[in-house]
Design a protein around this motif. Structure first.
Motif, PDB file in Angstrom:
ATOM      1  N   ALA A  55       0.843  -1.194   0.000  1.00  0.00           N
ATOM      2  CA  ALA A  55       0.000   0.000   0.000  1.00  0.00           C
ATOM      3  C   ALA A  55       0.879   1.245   0.000  1.00  0.00           C
ATOM      4  O   ALA A  55       1.942   1.270   0.641  1.00  0.00           O
ATOM      5  CB  ALA A  55      -0.925   0.004   1.211  1.00  0.00           C
ATOM      6  N   TYR A  56       0.418   2.259  -0.733  1.00  0.00           N
ATOM      7  CA  TYR A  56       1.170   3.507  -0.870  1.00  0.00           C
ATOM      8  C   TYR A  56       0.215   4.695  -0.803  1.00  0.00           C
ATOM      9  O   TYR A  56      -0.914   4.618  -1.289  1.00  0.00           O
ATOM     10  CB  TYR A  56       1.921   3.543  -2.202  1.00  0.00           C
ATOM     11  N   GLY A  57       0.687   5.806  -0.238  1.00  0.00           N
ATOM     12  CA  GLY A  57      -0.089   7.026  -0.248  1.00  0.00           C
ATOM     13  C   GLY A  57      -1.189   7.066   0.805  1.00  0.00           C
ATOM     14  O   GLY A  57      -1.350   6.155   1.610  1.00  0.00           O
ATOM     15  N   LYS A  58      -1.959   8.145   0.741  1.00  0.00           N
ATOM     16  CA  LYS A  58      -3.055   8.360   1.682  1.00  0.00           C
ATOM     17  C   LYS A  58      -4.299   8.822   0.939  1.00  0.00           C
ATOM     18  O   LYS A  58      -4.231   9.260  -0.199  1.00  0.00           O
ATOM     19  CB  LYS A  58      -2.656   9.414   2.719  1.00  0.00           C
ATOM     20  N   GLY A  59      -5.433   8.703   1.621  1.00  0.00           N
ATOM     21  CA  GLY A  59      -6.675   9.198   1.047  1.00  0.00           C
ATOM     22  C   GLY A  59      -7.642   8.092   0.676  1.00  0.00           C
ATOM     23  O   GLY A  59      -7.643   7.010   1.273  1.00  0.00           O
ATOM     24  N   GLU A  60      -8.453   8.366  -0.330  1.00  0.00           N
ATOM     25  CA  GLU A  60      -9.478   7.427  -0.767  1.00  0.00           C
ATOM     26  C   GLU A  60      -8.825   6.166  -1.320  1.00  0.00           C
ATOM     27  O   GLU A  60      -7.901   6.240  -2.132  1.00  0.00           O
ATOM     28  CB  GLU A  60     -10.332   8.095  -1.849  1.00  0.00           C
ATOM     29  N   PRO A  61      -9.282   4.981  -0.903  1.00  0.00           N
ATOM     30  CA  PRO A  61      -8.665   3.736  -1.363  1.00  0.00           C
ATOM     31  C   PRO A  61      -8.852   3.501  -2.862  1.00  0.00           C
ATOM     32  O   PRO A  61      -9.948   3.653  -3.398  1.00  0.00           O
ATOM     33  CB  PRO A  61      -9.399   2.660  -0.553  1.00  0.00           C
ATOM     34  N   SER A  74       3.939  -5.005 -12.352  1.00  0.00           N
ATOM     35  CA  SER A  74       3.336  -4.786 -13.665  1.00  0.00           C
ATOM     36  C   SER A  74       2.608  -3.449 -13.744  1.00  0.00           C
ATOM     37  O   SER A  74       2.523  -2.848 -14.811  1.00  0.00           O
ATOM     38  CB  SER A  74       2.349  -5.911 -13.992  1.00  0.00           C
ATOM     39  N   MET A  75       2.064  -3.000 -12.617  1.00  0.00           N
ATOM     40  CA  MET A  75       1.319  -1.740 -12.586  1.00  0.00           C
ATOM     41  C   MET A  75       2.081  -0.649 -11.832  1.00  0.00           C
ATOM     42  O   MET A  75       1.496   0.261 -11.256  1.00  0.00           O
ATOM     43  CB  MET A  75      -0.070  -1.964 -12.000  1.00  0.00           C
ATOM     44  N   GLY A  76       3.403  -0.737 -11.899  1.00  0.00           N
ATOM     45  CA  GLY A  76       4.239   0.256 -11.245  1.00  0.00           C
ATOM     46  C   GLY A  76       4.013   1.663 -11.773  1.00  0.00           C
ATOM     47  O   GLY A  76       4.108   2.643 -11.021  1.00  0.00           O
ATOM     48  N   ASN A  77       3.700   1.775 -13.069  1.00  0.00           N
ATOM     49  CA  ASN A  77       3.436   3.092 -13.646  1.00  0.00           C
ATOM     50  C   ASN A  77       2.195   3.733 -13.031  1.00  0.00           C
ATOM     51  O   ASN A  77       2.131   4.955 -12.880  1.00  0.00           O
ATOM     52  CB  ASN A  77       3.245   2.974 -15.159  1.00  0.00           C
ATOM     53  N   LYS A  83      -0.255   7.223  -6.391  1.00  0.00           N
ATOM     54  CA  LYS A  83       0.025   7.184  -4.945  1.00  0.00           C
ATOM     55  C   LYS A  83       0.084   8.566  -4.322  1.00  0.00           C
ATOM     56  O   LYS A  83       0.033   8.699  -3.098  1.00  0.00           O
ATOM     57  CB  LYS A  83       1.316   6.414  -4.682  1.00  0.00           C
ATOM     58  N   THR A  84       0.206   9.600  -5.151  1.00  0.00           N
ATOM     59  CA  THR A  84       0.181  10.970  -4.621  1.00  0.00           C
ATOM     60  C   THR A  84      -1.236  11.509  -4.507  1.00  0.00           C
ATOM     61  O   THR A  84      -1.449  12.607  -3.972  1.00  0.00           O
ATOM     62  CB  THR A  84       0.998  11.914  -5.523  1.00  0.00           C
ATOM     63  N   LYS A  85      -2.208  10.737  -5.003  1.00  0.00           N
ATOM     64  CA  LYS A  85      -3.598  11.196  -5.036  1.00  0.00           C
ATOM     65  C   LYS A  85      -4.535  10.307  -4.213  1.00  0.00           C
ATOM     66  O   LYS A  85      -5.602  10.760  -3.790  1.00  0.00           O
ATOM     67  CB  LYS A  85      -4.104  11.220  -6.483  1.00  0.00           C
ATOM     68  N   TYR A  86      -4.157   9.046  -4.018  1.00  0.00           N
ATOM     69  CA  TYR A  86      -5.023   8.063  -3.355  1.00  0.00           C
ATOM     70  C   TYR A  86      -4.198   7.180  -2.417  1.00  0.00           C
ATOM     71  O   TYR A  86      -2.961   7.180  -2.457  1.00  0.00           O
ATOM     72  CB  TYR A  86      -5.705   7.158  -4.388  1.00  0.00           C
ATOM     73  N   PHE A 268      -2.604   6.869 -20.601  1.00  0.00           N
ATOM     74  CA  PHE A 268      -3.535   6.045 -19.836  1.00  0.00           C
ATOM     75  C   PHE A 268      -3.864   6.686 -18.487  1.00  0.00           C
ATOM     76  O   PHE A 268      -5.038   6.825 -18.119  1.00  0.00           O
ATOM     77  CB  PHE A 268      -2.950   4.650 -19.621  1.00  0.00           C
ATOM     78  N   ASN A 269      -2.838   7.092 -17.750  1.00  0.00           N
ATOM     79  CA  ASN A 269      -3.057   7.647 -16.418  1.00  0.00           C
ATOM     80  C   ASN A 269      -3.837   8.960 -16.462  1.00  0.00           C
ATOM     81  O   ASN A 269      -4.668   9.228 -15.586  1.00  0.00           O
ATOM     82  CB  ASN A 269      -1.721   7.867 -15.706  1.00  0.00           C
ATOM     83  N   THR A 270      -3.592   9.767 -17.479  1.00  0.00           N
ATOM     84  CA  THR A 270      -4.309  11.037 -17.607  1.00  0.00           C
ATOM     85  C   THR A 270      -5.797  10.804 -17.837  1.00  0.00           C
ATOM     86  O   THR A 270      -6.652  11.457 -17.218  1.00  0.00           O
ATOM     87  CB  THR A 270      -3.730  11.871 -18.763  1.00  0.00           C
ATOM     88  N   ILE A 271      -6.121   9.867 -18.727  1.00  0.00           N
ATOM     89  CA  ILE A 271      -7.522   9.548 -19.017  1.00  0.00           C
ATOM     90  C   ILE A 271      -8.207   9.000 -17.761  1.00  0.00           C
ATOM     91  O   ILE A 271      -9.314   9.403 -17.401  1.00  0.00           O
ATOM     92  CB  ILE A 271      -7.626   8.540 -20.174  1.00  0.00           C
ATOM     93  N   VAL A 272      -7.533   8.074 -17.103  1.00  0.00           N
ATOM     94  CA  VAL A 272      -8.104   7.432 -15.920  1.00  0.00           C
ATOM     95  C   VAL A 272      -8.268   8.439 -14.784  1.00  0.00           C
ATOM     96  O   VAL A 272      -9.291   8.448 -14.086  1.00  0.00           O
ATOM     97  CB  VAL A 272      -7.231   6.245 -15.476  1.00  0.00           C
ATOM     98  N   ASN A 273      -7.274   9.295 -14.587  1.00  0.00           N
ATOM     99  CA  ASN A 273      -7.359  10.292 -13.516  1.00  0.00           C
ATOM    100  C   ASN A 273      -8.545  11.231 -13.723  1.00  0.00           C
ATOM    101  O   ASN A 273      -9.231  11.601 -12.763  1.00  0.00           O
ATOM    102  CB  ASN A 273      -6.065  11.097 -13.451  1.00  0.00           C
TER     103      ASN A 273
END
Length: 290
Positions: A55-61, A74-77, A83-86, A268-273
């Protein structure tokens, strides 16, 4: 026989382990040793099996669920970005990475049960999910089961069926060929690899899932169905999934593949975020209803 073995290893490299191919280059280099991080790694006893998670970061799971044959790394990206947002929680699925297998017949139903069990173990009141490939299938199945309270689900490259109505025929044929190869190695009692595990992983790809389309209507969470326009999953199948979920959005990424979370994580991360952070909308172009 040597060529067949090479083909099998290539299949696992591309379909299962997410290693780069000649056409798709992926990034798996991270400053943090995801999947082997002794400072945060823990085991949970879930359904009589030891499941390894970090587990990494804080906030909403936010749960990250990896694909077939993959692992936490595999999902390190996605870990790096979110992890800075959730509060990012990611586990090695049963039979993957550091998690135990403890079965002779691995199923999506069992992996889904494990994830619902982990949510309960960690006492998470409400969660979001990003699932890639098999992880997307598990995310959808968690939404269908309703055992965990889910706000939003992102399902990347997921399918409801293993046949060529859902998956491109070249992939179906390749998996079938590899299953025969693995089964022959088991009959030969070959010990060079864990052929039983690989047979079960291929069983997931070749024989599962078998999710009735009508079951998608049970999903209460908001869902983003996302895929590359050159995905393993047929575009029309991603559209089928989208059309049958009450609160869903669809994104077919242009010039992208099944491996975009690692080959083009920025996109991918931008769309998902955007999907996760903004209020859900499903507007209509039907001006007759305005």
């Amino acid at each position: 026989m040597k060529n067949s073995i090479k083909q099998l290893l290539l299949l696992f490299a591309i379909l299962l382990f997410g290693i780069s191919s000649a056409q798709v280059e992926m990034n798996f280099k991270f400053d943090t040793p995801y999947g082997k991080n002794q400072t945060v790694g823990k085991y949970a006893e879930i359904n009589e099996t030891k499941i390894y998670y970090e587990a990494y970061g804080k906030g909403e799971p936010l749960l990250l669920i990896h694909g077939n044959g993959g692992n936490i790394e595999s999902m390190g990206n996605q870990i790096d970005y979110f992890k800075t947002k959730y509060r990012v929680i990611i586990a090695d699925n049963r039979g993957h990475g550091k998690s135990e297998l403890k079965t002779d017949s691995l199923t999506y139903a069992q992996i889904t049960k494990d994830w619902d069990g982990l949510v309960n173990y960690l006492k998470l009141d409400s969660i979001n999910i990003i699932g890639w490939s098999d992880g997307g299938i598990v995310g959808l199945k968690m939404g269908i089961s309703g055992k965990s309270k889910i706000n939003k689900i992102v399902a990347m490259g997921a399918n409801l069926r293993p046949d060529s109505t859902a998956v491109n025929s070249w992939a179906v044929k390749s998996v079938m060929k590899s299953k025969k190869m693995v089964q022959s190695k088991i009959q030969e009692q070959d010990t060079t690899q864990d052929w039983n595990l690989q047979n079960q992983l291929l069983g997931l790809l070749g024989d599962q899932p078998n999710i009735p389309t009508k079951d998608l209507s049970k999903i209460k969470a908001k869902v983003l169905i996302i895929a590359g326009d050159e995905d393993i999953i047929r575009n029309k199948h991603s559209l089928e999934i989208y059309n049958n979920i009450p609160k869903a959005q669809l994104c077919i990424m242009p010039g992208e593949t099944h491996f975009t979370p690692a080959s083009n994580p920025e996109l991918f991360n931008t769309i998902v975020n955007k999907f996760l952070s903004e209020p859900f909308k499903r507007p209509s172009s039907d001006w007759t209803k305005w």
